[in-house]
Motif scaffolding. Structure first.
Motif, PDB file in Angstrom:
ATOM      1  N   GLU A 125     -41.545 -14.963  -5.356  1.00 38.82           N
ATOM      2  CA  GLU A 125     -40.156 -15.366  -5.166  1.00 38.82           C
ATOM      3  C   GLU A 125     -39.796 -15.392  -3.687  1.00 38.82           C
ATOM      4  OE1 GLU A 125     -36.633 -16.960  -6.090  1.00 38.82           O
ATOM      5  OE2 GLU A 125     -38.322 -16.620  -7.458  1.00 38.82           O
ATOM      6  N   GLU A 126     -40.304 -14.442  -2.928  1.00 35.32           N
ATOM      7  CA  GLU A 126     -40.071 -14.437  -1.488  1.00 35.32           C
ATOM      8  C   GLU A 126     -40.709 -15.659  -0.835  1.00 35.32           C
ATOM      9  OE1 GLU A 126     -41.304 -10.790   0.273  1.00 35.32           O
ATOM     10  OE2 GLU A 126     -39.798  -9.582  -0.753  1.00 35.32           O
ATOM     11  N   ALA A 127     -41.918 -15.995  -1.278  1.00 26.83           N
ATOM     12  CA  ALA A 127     -42.601 -17.164  -0.734  1.00 26.83           C
ATOM     13  C   ALA A 127     -41.866 -18.450  -1.091  1.00 26.83           C
ATOM     14  CB  ALA A 127     -44.037 -17.214  -1.253  1.00 26.83           C
ATOM     15  N   ARG A 128     -41.324 -18.481  -2.291  1.00 25.34           N
ATOM     16  CA  ARG A 128     -40.626 -19.676  -2.767  1.00 25.34           C
ATOM     17  C   ARG A 128     -39.375 -19.972  -1.947  1.00 25.34           C
ATOM     18  NH1 ARG A 128     -39.990 -21.042  -9.171  1.00 25.34           N
ATOM     19  NH2 ARG A 128     -39.230 -23.165  -8.958  1.00 25.34           N
ATOM     20  N   LYS A 129     -38.780 -18.946  -1.359  1.00 25.24           N
ATOM     21  CA  LYS A 129     -37.565 -19.106  -0.560  1.00 25.24           C
ATOM     22  C   LYS A 129     -37.859 -19.582   0.863  1.00 25.24           C
ATOM     23  CE  LYS A 129     -35.054 -15.453  -3.034  1.00 25.24           C
ATOM     24  NZ  LYS A 129     -34.470 -14.087  -2.907  1.00 25.24           N
ATOM     25  N   SER A 130     -39.127 -19.681   1.214  1.00 23.33           N
ATOM     26  CA  SER A 130     -39.486 -20.068   2.580  1.00 23.33           C
ATOM     27  C   SER A 130     -38.926 -21.446   2.930  1.00 23.33           C
ATOM     28  CB  SER A 130     -41.010 -20.090   2.738  1.00 23.33           C
ATOM     29  OG  SER A 130     -41.376 -20.668   3.980  1.00 23.33           O
ATOM     30  N   PRO A 131     -38.318 -21.597   4.103  1.00 27.63           N
ATOM     31  CA  PRO A 131     -37.790 -22.898   4.520  1.00 27.63           C
ATOM     32  C   PRO A 131     -38.878 -23.909   4.851  1.00 27.63           C
ATOM     33  CG  PRO A 131     -37.622 -21.316   6.319  1.00 27.63           C
ATOM     34  CD  PRO A 131     -38.057 -20.545   5.107  1.00 27.63           C
TER      35      PRO A 131
END
Length: 327
Positions: A164-170
């Protein structure tokens, strides 16, 4: 149930290092070895590998030393070290000549392989890397990749939190199962609650996990190119060891383009990563390649950035790479 055919195999090199690899069998006499980038692993190129193998090209993806299921020894990491690993891996797997498909750091490995073992290269695809850049541009690109480097060695409560943290990457404008599988593959479980990593379906471990790529690996590689995971350390190193720092910069500015006697296709990502001007292959870099590489052409992918150019689907990219390899 775990599908063992999806697990990477281990090849022991003459140096003693074990390298994890997967082979996608085709009918081609010359195999295509896929070389991933600084924070990548053998799953980066898996979708492309599957597509090319269905069209008859034998493709081998592998984990650089320090990544995935390959050995992670202490010591020096650099493009030259990885190039020698690739040469040994190709021999161990029974190939005298190979083609390569490389991304980012993988492009530098390709250049060093051409410098030391030009006789084994049939064709080379350089995806958004290997360009001559000014010191300012290099520093800008280092700042750009810091968000990717931040996950190295990082521990989180669960796989889903990590993803989920990776998915939020710009840096990523889209998300798919291939990205999920690539990131899950790099995870290692912590404690007794976590079962073995399931490589076949990307389900991964339960409980606390961390990125299995040790920070010292990336730091060593960046240092070999005059950089660091912490930009402040670059100036500090120049102050403490000016002669060594200048030697490293000089060596990395001497790009062995003339050693690439084989046909070369450069795939350039045209979309900015975080802001305009942080692309990794500016026009000046492409023009230098055109002047110094004998058999050279460029494929521009304007709607994808440095990471998306390998992680997201692109039919034109795949078609051009296939046509380049067979003609």
């Amino acid at each position: 149930m775990l599908d063992r055919s999806q697990e990477p195999k281990l090849a022991t090199l003459p140096s003693g290092i074990r390298i994890a690899y997967r082979k996608f069998q085709g009918k081609s006499r010359i195999p295509l070895f896929c070389i991933h980038g600084l924070t990548g692993n053998l799953r980066n190129f898996e979708p492309i590998a599957k597509g090319l193998s269905k069209k008859g090209i034998t493709v081998i993806t592998y984990d650089l030393r320090g990544r995935g299921k390959s050995d992670k020894p202490e010591g020096q990491y650099s493009a030259k070290v990885h190039a020698e690993d690739l040469k040994q891996l190709s021999v161990v797997l029974g190939y005298k000549r190979i083609s390569v498909l490389s991304h980012s750091l993988g492009c530098w490995i390709t250049l060093r392989l051409a410098e030391s073992h030009p006789e084994i290269l049939e064709k080379a695809v350089l995806v958004d890397g290997g360009g001559a850049l000014s010191p300012q541009r290099k520093f800008s690109n280092l700042l750009m990749i810091r968000s990717s480097l931040a996950r190295l060695g990082k521990t989180v409560p669960s796989k889903e939190v990590y993803l989920e943290e990776a998915r939020k990457s710009p840096i990523l404008s889209a998300w798919n199962d291939d990205i999920r599988n690539f990131l899950t593959y790099e995870l290692e479980p912590l404690g007794t609650l976590s079962p073995s990593l399931n490589l076949s379906n990307g389900s991964g471990p339960l409980g606390p996990v961390r990125c299995s790529l040790p920070p010292f690996v990336a730091e060593s590689e960046l240092e070999s190119m005059g950089g660091s995971m912490d930009p402040a350390k670059i100036l500090l190193k120049f102050c403490k060891e000016p002669l060594r720092s200048f030697r490293i910069l000089k060596e990395n500015n001497r790009l062995p383009y003339s050693a690439l006697n084989c046909p070369v296709l450069a795939v350039r990502a045209g979309k900015p990563n975080l802001k305009p001007g942080d692309e990794l292959l500016p026009d000046s870099a492409i023009k230098k390649m055109e002047r110094e590489i004998k058999l050279f052409r460029v494929l521009d992918i304007p709607d994808k950035n440095h990471y998306e150019v390998v992680l997201l689907e692109d039919g034109r990219r795949d078609k051009e790479i296939y046509n380049f390899l067979i003609h």
